[in-house]
Design a protein around this motif. Structure first.
Motif, PDB file in Angstrom:
ATOM      1  N   ARG A  55       1.025  -0.996  -0.173  1.00  0.00           N
ATOM      2  CA  ARG A  55       0.299   0.404   0.035  1.00  0.00           C
ATOM      3  C   ARG A  55       1.380   1.333  -0.024  1.00  0.00           C
ATOM      4  O   ARG A  55       1.920   1.015   1.058  1.00  0.00           O
ATOM      5  N   GLU A  70      -2.980   9.319 -10.685  1.00  0.00           N
ATOM      6  CA  GLU A  70      -4.787   8.543 -10.299  1.00  0.00           C
ATOM      7  C   GLU A  70      -4.911   7.513 -11.568  1.00  0.00           C
ATOM      8  O   GLU A  70      -5.097   6.497 -11.709  1.00  0.00           O
ATOM      9  N   THR A  74      -5.067   4.005 -12.213  1.00  0.00           N
ATOM     10  CA  THR A  74      -5.713   2.570 -12.774  1.00  0.00           C
ATOM     11  C   THR A  74      -5.131   2.321 -13.327  1.00  0.00           C
ATOM     12  O   THR A  74      -5.581   0.847 -14.225  1.00  0.00           O
ATOM     13  N   ALA A  79      -5.188   1.160  -8.518  1.00  0.00           N
ATOM     14  CA  ALA A  79      -5.333   1.959  -7.548  1.00  0.00           C
ATOM     15  C   ALA A  79      -5.964   2.153  -6.224  1.00  0.00           C
ATOM     16  O   ALA A  79      -5.911   2.976  -5.200  1.00  0.00           O
ATOM     17  N   GLY A  80      -6.436   0.596  -5.927  1.00  0.00           N
ATOM     18  CA  GLY A  80      -6.743  -0.013  -4.852  1.00  0.00           C
ATOM     19  C   GLY A  80      -5.644  -0.277  -3.817  1.00  0.00           C
ATOM     20  O   GLY A  80      -5.832  -0.136  -2.281  1.00  0.00           O
ATOM     21  N   ARG A  81      -4.486   0.109  -4.198  1.00  0.00           N
ATOM     22  CA  ARG A  81      -3.199   0.682  -3.183  1.00  0.00           C
ATOM     23  C   ARG A  81      -2.777   1.841  -3.040  1.00  0.00           C
ATOM     24  O   ARG A  81      -1.216   1.893  -2.981  1.00  0.00           O
ATOM     25  N   ARG A  83      -2.847   5.723  -3.036  1.00  0.00           N
ATOM     26  CA  ARG A  83      -3.267   7.088  -2.321  1.00  0.00           C
ATOM     27  C   ARG A  83      -2.578   8.375  -2.167  1.00  0.00           C
ATOM     28  O   ARG A  83      -1.554   8.294  -2.534  1.00  0.00           O
TER      29      ARG A  83
END
Length: 260
Positions: A55, A70, A74, A79-81, A83
């Motif tokens: 992460r 971003e 994607t 994208a989920g890991r 930020r």
């Protein structure tokens, strides 16, 4: 395992970082680490690190860079890991957790912050208490002197050599450069144990691109050459960038009380 898109120019850093991530995961007893990438921009390192299953929180002052991050995350399916948050090293704990990360990347930051010592105190304090790894990448003084001299700008080369910040003149786009000794000392001053220093882009910025493109296998051969000289002090002193890998000492953590 693939290298970051930055190609052979950062291959040395990537190989060292990937090994450090593996070591930290084993020490922590977890497959997934929490990684903070300060000044991570569009994700040259954040996205490959996320592809390894970790992460990553990217802190960068540029909204355009974060938008590109971003989109890139994607496209790469991570994208989920990943930020992205807007901020900088001096106001780091307005957007990031103090003592919340297994690994912190500080790449291309110390050249530009107002106070590199304070910036380093902050990124060091972001490491988990009792166990963390810090990766620092910054502009090298010797590489700038060498490149200006080879371009025939001898007065500028001498000025960079004697300037307190390693700048060759008013038109120099880099506010500050470091020697290997100065960069390692800044890191060690935060209670961290310096594990390794590497010279990065020793030859890559000096070899004509047309030569590399025209010769079959030249790109990979240049990458192997960069890796071969990265840990040799004689070549670190003339590298365009310097990489320091450090870790918190066993059973200790950087002092949060020193962070402004």
């Amino acid at each position: 395992m693939s290298r970051p898109h930055a190609h052979f120019r950062t291959a040395v850093v990537w190989e060292v970082l990937r090994e450090a991530l593996d070591d930290r995961a084993k020490a922590a007893g977890r497959e997934t680490l929490d990684v903070l990438d300060t000044g991570g921009g569009t994700g040259n390192f954040a996205v490959p690190v996320a592809r390894l299953g970790h992460r990553v929180t990217v802190v960068d002052p540029s909204p355009d860079a974060l938008f590109a991050l971003e989109r890139r995350a994607t496209e790469e399916g991570v994208a989920g890991r990943v930020r992205g948050v807007q901020g900088d090293a001096h106001g780091l704990f307005d957007v990031a957790e103090r003592g919340g990360y297994d690994v912190v990347l500080c790449h291309g930051v110390l050249e530009y912050v107002d106070d590199p010592a304070e910036g380093l105190r902050n990124v060091a304090a972001a490491l988990r208490p009792g166990g963390g790894t810090l990766s620092v990448l910054a502009a090298g003084l010797g590489g700038a002197v060498l490149s200006r001299a080879l371009a025939g700008h001898f007065t500028e080369a001498r000025r960079a050599l004697t300037d307190p910040d390693g700048r060759w003149g008013g038109g120099d786009p880099v506010p500050r450069r470091f020697t290997p000794e100065r960069l390692a000392s800044l890191v060690a001053a935060n209670g961290l144990e310096v594990g390794a220093v590497h010279g990065v882009r020793v030859f890559a910025d000096l070899v004509p691109g047309a030569l590399v493109d025209a010769e079959p296998g030249a790109t990979e051969a240049l990458a192997r050459l960069e890796e071969a000289v990265a840990e040799l002090p004689a070549f670190q002193s003339v590298a365009a960038h310097l990489h320091v890998l450090a870790r918190t000492r066993e059973g200790s953590a950087p002092s949060a009380g020193e962070v402004r």
